[in-house]
Design an enzyme around this catalytic site. Structure first.
Site, PDB file in Angstrom:
ATOM      1  N   ASP A  36     -15.265-137.220 -44.886  1.00 34.91           N
ATOM      2  CA  ASP A  36     -16.721-136.502 -44.984  1.00 34.91           C
ATOM      3  C   ASP A  36     -17.362-135.862 -44.026  1.00 34.91           C
ATOM      4  O   ASP A  36     -18.292-135.418 -43.976  1.00 34.91           O
ATOM      5  CB  ASP A  36     -17.514-137.995 -45.463  1.00 34.91           C
ATOM      6  CG  ASP A  36     -17.735-138.921 -44.345  1.00 34.91           C
ATOM      7  OD1 ASP A  36     -17.219-138.717 -43.279  1.00 34.91           O
ATOM      8  OD2 ASP A  36     -18.477-139.926 -44.217  1.00 34.91           O
TER       9      ASP A  36
ATOM     10  N   SER B 183     -14.597-144.695 -41.547  1.00 33.38           N
ATOM     11  CA  SER B 183     -14.931-143.483 -41.009  1.00 33.38           C
ATOM     12  C   SER B 183     -14.237-142.892 -39.940  1.00 33.38           C
ATOM     13  O   SER B 183     -13.183-143.157 -39.800  1.00 33.38           O
ATOM     14  CB  SER B 183     -16.581-143.187 -41.288  1.00 33.38           C
ATOM     15  OG  SER B 183     -16.783-141.729 -41.035  1.00 33.38           O
TER      16      SER B 183
END
Length: 460
Positions: free
Chosen positions: A254, A106
Site C-alpha cells: 500500500d 505493513s
C-alpha cells in the site's frame, strides 16, 4: 509490551504472553470481537468475510486462527491467501462480502503481524466502529455457533487478476502509451506479496521487470519500510541494469516509493505529487493529503487551478475528507496513493500504472519529471516532556503564540509560514510532542524544528 490495540485494528509481535504480545489467544479474541460486532450490526443471517495476508512468516498461522474463529462464529470465509492490502479491499465489494480482515503489519519488521479491519465497502472501519470492536474484545461477550451452523470456507486464486484488470480498465491508465515505451522496471518487493502482484501488472503493461527480493518468503532482506536508508541494493541495481524506473513497495503493497534512472530516490512525498500532476492536468478537482504531507501537492494542485485540502493524519481521515470534497486524488506523503475511481484505499498497483502513464505521456526520464516539481525538504524531531506537563496546554500556547500566521488545529497544531511550515502532534502513549517541518532546504527545515523546540521550552 508489544501489543497495540487501536481503533484501526490490533498489532503486535508474535509469541510471548497473552495481552502483552500477539499470541494465538489474542488473535482469536480480536477476530471474535470483529465477527461478533458485524453480527450485531448486520440485519442478515449469513455473513461472509474476505481475508488475505502478506508473506510474513507468521501469516499462515494467524490466517488459520482467524479463519477458524470466524467459522466458529458461523461466518463464511473467502480466503485469498497471499494477497495485498489493496487487493483485499477491492475484493470485499467485488464479492458482495460483509467485511474483510487483512493480516499484515505493513512496514513493521518480520516479528510483527496485525489484523486490519474492513467494512462492506472494503474500506477501513471508522474510529467509532473500532472503539466498539475494542469494547467487545474486552468484554469477551461472544456466542459461538453450534455444529450445524458453522461458517463455510472457500479459497479464491483470481483476486490479483481481478484487481489488475480493474486497473487496466481505468480511462486514465493508458496501456498502449506505456507499452510503446518498453519501460525497464526494477522492483524491490522485500520478499512479500508485491513480488507476485507487481510483476503481473508490469507484464500486462508491456514492461520488462528486473526482480529484486521478489520471492514471497517473508524473510525481509532489509528493513521493510521503503525509506532511502534501506534501499541501497535497488539503487545500485538501477545503475547496473540501466533501468528506466525503480519501484519499491512495502510488505502489504500500500506504499509506493520510486527511484530514478540514476539510482536516486524520487522522494516518497513525490509519488503522490507526480500522480496528482497527471490526473489534475486532465480533470479539475480537489487533491487531499494529511497535514504532515508535503506542500508540493498544494503547489501542483494550484498550478492546475484545482483546490487542495489537508486532513488529520491517518488513512481513514484522508478518505473521509476525500469523500466530502469529492476529490480527484488523495493519499499520504509516505507513498500512499488513493485513487477514488478505483477504490478508497492506498494502492501501489494503481500508483504504478498511473505513474507510468504520466511518464510515458510526458516523454521524460524520471529524473527530468522530478526536476519539474517544487523542491521541499522535511525534518522530523521530537521534544520529550516530563509526565506532569500538560501537553495540550503547551499546544494551546503555541497556537496563541502564532495566531497571526495560518494555523490549523485539526490535528495538533500546524503553522503555515510563507516559505515553510511546522506541524506539532502529541503522542497518544507518552509525554512527547512530535515536530514535523518542511522548507526549501534540509538545513532550513532542521533549523525551524530547533527554533520551535526552543520556543516550546520557553513556554513550559
Amino acid at each position: 509490551m508489544s501489543l497495540i490495540k487501536s481503533i484501526s485494528g490490533i498489532r503486535g509481535t508474535i509469541g510471548g504472553k497473552v495481552n502483552d504480545n500477539l499470541t494465538p489467544l489474542d488473535v482469536v479474541k480480536f477476530a471474535s470481537a470483529f465477527g461478533t460486532w458485524l453480527q450485531n450490526n448486520k440485519n442478515k443471517k449469513d455473513l461472509t468475510l474476505v481475508i488475505g495476508r502478506d508473506a510474513r512468516i507468521s501469516g499462515q498461522m494467524v490466517s488459520s486462527l482467524v479463519t477458524a474463529t470466524l467459522q466458529g462464529l458461523g461466518i463464511n470465509v473467502v480466503d485469498l491467501g497471499l494477497s495485498t492490502t489493496p487487493t483485499v479491499e477491492i475484493m470485499v465489494p467485488e464479492l458482495n462480502a460483509d467485511g474483510g480482515i487483512i493480516l499484515t503489519a505493513s512496514h513493521n519488521p518480520k516479528q510483527w503481524n496485525a489484523l486490519k479491519l474492513l467494512n462492506e465497502k472494503g474500506e477501513f472501519i471508522t474510529g467509532e466502529n473500532g472503539a466498539e470492536v475494542l469494547a467487545l474484545a474486552e468484554s469477551e461477550d461472544f456466542n459461538y455457533a453450534e455444529v450445524d451452523d458453522l461458517g463455510k470456507y472457500e479459497t479464491r486464486d483470481d483476486a490479483f487478476d481481478i484487481h489488475i484488470q480493474q486497473i487496466l480498465d481505468l480511462p486514465m491508465v493508458d496501456v498502449e502509451a506505456i507499452k510503446a515505451k518498453n519501460f525497464k522496471v526494477a522492483l524491490d518487493a522485500v520478499n512479500s506479496t508485491g513480488g507476485i502482484a507487481i510483476p503481473m501488472l508490469l507484464d500486462k503493461l508491456g514492461c520488462e521487470t528486473i526482480k529484486l527480493y521478489c520471492e514471497p518468503t517473508g524473510h525481509f532482506p532489509h528493513n521493510p519500510e521503503p525509506l532511502k536508508e534501506h534501499l541501497g541494493d535497488i539503487c545500485e541495481l538501477m545503475k547496473k541494469e540501466n533501468a528506466d524506473v525503480g519501484v519499491v513497495v512495502d510488505p502489504d503493497v500500500d506504499r509506493l516509493a520510486l527511484i530514478d534512472e540514476k539510482g536516486e530516490m524520487f522522494g516518497e512525498e513525490y509519488t503522490l505529487v507526480a500522480v496528482a500532476d497527471y490526473l489534475l492536468k486532465h480533470k479539475k478537482g480537489a487533491a487531499i493529503s494529511n497535514l504532515s504531507s508535503s506542500r508540493a501537492l498544494r503547489d501542483v494542485a494550484r498550478s492546475h487551478d484545482s483546490e487542495y485540502f489537508a486532513s488529520a493524519v491517518g488513512e481513514v481521515n484522508v478518505v473521509t475528507l476525500m469523500k466530502e470534497k469529492n476529490a480527484v486524488i488523495g493519499g499520504e506523503g509516505n507513498g500512499g496513493i488513493i485513487y477514488p475511481d478505483l477504490h478508497y484505499g492506498r494502492d501501489s498497483l494503481v500508483g504504478v500504472a498511473l505513474f507510468l502513464t504520466h511518464l510515458a505521456k510526458e516523454n521524460k526520464t524520471v529524473s527530468e519529471l522530478r526536476a519539474g516539481y517544487p523542491s521541499y525538504f522535511m525534518g522530523k524531531k521530537k521534544i520529550e516532556l516530563t509526565p506532569e506537563i500538560d501537553v495540550d496546554a503547551i499546544l494551546s500556547k503555541m497556537e496563541q503564540e502564532y495566531q497571526n500566521e495560518d494555523v490549523s488545529t485539526v490535528d495538533g497544531v500546524k503553522i503555515d509560514f510563507e516559505n515553510n511550515w511546522v506541524h506539532l502532534r502529541k503522542s497518544n502513549t507518552e509525554p512527547i510532542i512530535r515536530i514535523y517541518t518542511e522548507a526549501h532546504s534540509q538545513e532550513e527545515a532542521d533549523q525551524l524544528g530547533d527554533d520551535i523546540i526552543a520556543k516550546i521550552k520557553s513556554l513550559i
